[in-house]
Design an enzyme around this catalytic site. Structure first.
Site, PDB file in Angstrom:
ATOM      1  N   LYS A 112      42.147  39.420  37.168  1.00 54.79           N
ATOM      2  CA  LYS A 112      42.946  38.861  36.076  1.00 54.79           C
ATOM      3  C   LYS A 112      44.433  38.858  36.456  1.00 54.79           C
ATOM      4  O   LYS A 112      44.828  39.504  37.441  1.00 54.79           O
ATOM      5  CB  LYS A 112      42.675  39.671  34.804  1.00 54.79           C
TER       6      LYS A 112
ATOM      7  N   TYR B  96      34.593  32.756  28.111  1.00 54.15           N
ATOM      8  CA  TYR B  96      34.484  33.803  27.085  1.00 54.15           C
ATOM      9  C   TYR B  96      33.841  33.291  25.794  1.00 54.15           C
ATOM     10  O   TYR B  96      34.031  33.902  24.737  1.00 54.15           O
ATOM     11  CB  TYR B  96      35.865  34.400  26.797  1.00 54.15           C
TER      12      TYR B  96
ATOM     13  N   ASN C  87      42.766  45.100  31.658  1.00 52.66           N
ATOM     14  CA  ASN C  87      41.797  45.899  32.422  1.00 52.66           C
ATOM     15  C   ASN C  87      41.458  45.303  33.799  1.00 52.66           C
ATOM     16  O   ASN C  87      40.476  45.671  34.432  1.00 52.66           O
ATOM     17  CB  ASN C  87      40.537  46.180  31.580  1.00 52.66           C
TER      18      ASN C  87
ATOM     19  N   HIS D 240      37.317  40.913  35.658  1.00 54.95           N
ATOM     20  CA  HIS D 240      36.097  40.519  34.960  1.00 54.95           C
ATOM     21  C   HIS D 240      34.963  40.612  35.970  1.00 54.95           C
ATOM     22  O   HIS D 240      35.148  40.298  37.144  1.00 54.95           O
ATOM     23  CB  HIS D 240      36.186  39.073  34.459  1.00 54.95           C
TER      24      HIS D 240
ATOM     25  N   GLU E   2      28.545  31.589  34.926  1.00 57.23           N
ATOM     26  CA  GLU E   2      29.960  31.746  35.274  1.00 57.23           C
ATOM     27  C   GLU E   2      30.265  31.188  36.671  1.00 57.23           C
ATOM     28  O   GLU E   2      31.326  30.614  36.893  1.00 57.23           O
ATOM     29  CB  GLU E   2      30.340  33.233  35.185  1.00 57.23           C
TER      30      GLU E   2
HETATM   31  O1  CDP Z   1      35.011  42.530  30.696  1.00 60.30           O
HETATM   32  P1  CDP Z   1      33.820  43.224  30.083  1.00 60.30           P
HETATM   33  O2  CDP Z   1      32.518  42.478  30.287  1.00 60.30           O
HETATM   34  O3  CDP Z   1      33.740  44.654  30.524  1.00 60.30           O
HETATM   35  O4  CDP Z   1      34.090  43.298  28.498  1.00 60.30           O
HETATM   36  P2  CDP Z   1      33.719  42.307  27.292  1.00 60.30           P
HETATM   37  O5  CDP Z   1      33.229  43.136  26.172  1.00 60.30           O
HETATM   38  O6  CDP Z   1      32.846  41.192  27.761  1.00 60.30           O
HETATM   39  O7  CDP Z   1      35.134  41.722  26.861  1.00 60.30           O
HETATM   40  C1  CDP Z   1      35.763  40.724  27.628  1.00 60.30           C
HETATM   41  C2  CDP Z   1      37.225  41.062  27.788  1.00 60.30           C
HETATM   42  O8  CDP Z   1      37.896  40.942  26.537  1.00 60.30           O
HETATM   43  C3  CDP Z   1      37.534  42.486  28.242  1.00 60.30           C
HETATM   44  O9  CDP Z   1      37.434  42.661  29.636  1.00 60.30           O
HETATM   45  C4  CDP Z   1      38.958  42.668  27.765  1.00 60.30           C
HETATM   46  O10 CDP Z   1      39.874  42.045  28.659  1.00 60.30           O
HETATM   47  C5  CDP Z   1      38.954  41.888  26.449  1.00 60.30           C
HETATM   48  N1  CDP Z   1      38.751  42.760  25.285  1.00 60.30           N
HETATM   49  C6  CDP Z   1      39.858  43.176  24.570  1.00 60.30           C
HETATM   50  O11 CDP Z   1      40.988  42.821  24.904  1.00 60.30           O
HETATM   51  N2  CDP Z   1      39.692  43.981  23.463  1.00 60.30           N
HETATM   52  C7  CDP Z   1      38.467  44.389  23.094  1.00 60.30           C
HETATM   53  N3  CDP Z   1      38.322  45.165  22.025  1.00 60.30           N
HETATM   54  C8  CDP Z   1      37.340  43.985  23.826  1.00 60.30           C
HETATM   55  C9  CDP Z   1      37.507  43.166  24.936  1.00 60.30           C
HETATM   56 MG    MG Z   2      31.769  40.766  29.449  1.00 55.75          MG
END
Ligand code: CDP
Ligand code: MG
Length: 136
Positions: free
Chosen positions: A9, A49, A112, A115, A126
């Protein structure tokens, strides 16, 4: 053999972590079969997303992904999807184990750093989105 998607990212790119993250992937004997530095289209990020479209963080995460260059990496290997997810660590970096990318380099969920595809079906979708030209 599986192929999965990693996105570094904008925060990871601006903090000069492209090499570190790619090094870890290669050190695990996973193979890079696609790699590019791009400014992501909003449309692509929103499609990426789509599962989160109704979540409160959707706009913020799409803003973040389009705020600067990102690196898209296609990674191939045995159990690549699960192996990469484990290497990146928990979504919220404060819960990510030390030794993971997020556990070592990130602190907050909104930055974070990476992805990675959650399962083989998501990976296929994806990879088609980010590498429509295909991988090597
Ligand atoms: O990236 P990952 O699959 O671990 O998490 P996700 O649940 O699919 O969420 C996608 C992305 O959204 C996360 O990596 C974060 O960058 C963001 N996110 C966030 O900003 N705040 C949250 N409460 C949950 C996700
Ligand atoms: Mg995810």
């Amino acid at each position: 053999m599986e192929t999965t998607l990693v996105l570094i990212k904008p925060g990871g790119v601006s903090r000069n972590l492209i090499g570190e993250i790619t090094r870890r992937i290669e050190a695990r004997s996973l193979k890079v079969v696609g790699l590019k530095l791009i400014n992501a289209d909003r449309t692509t990020v929103e499609a990426h997303y789509a599962e989160h479209a109704e979540r409160p963080f959707f706009k913020d995460v799409c803003d973040y992904l389009t705020s600067g260059p990102i690196v898209a990496i296609a990674v191939e290997g045995t159990n690549a999807v699960k192996a990469i997810r484990a290497m990146m660590g928990a979504t919220n970096p404060v819960e990510a184990t030390p030794g993971t990318v997020r556990g070592d380099f990130a602190l907050t969920i909104d930055d974070n750093l990476t992805h990675s595809s959650s399962d083989p079906e998501a990976a296929a979708r994806e990879l088609q989105l980010w590498f429509p030209e295909g991988t090597l």
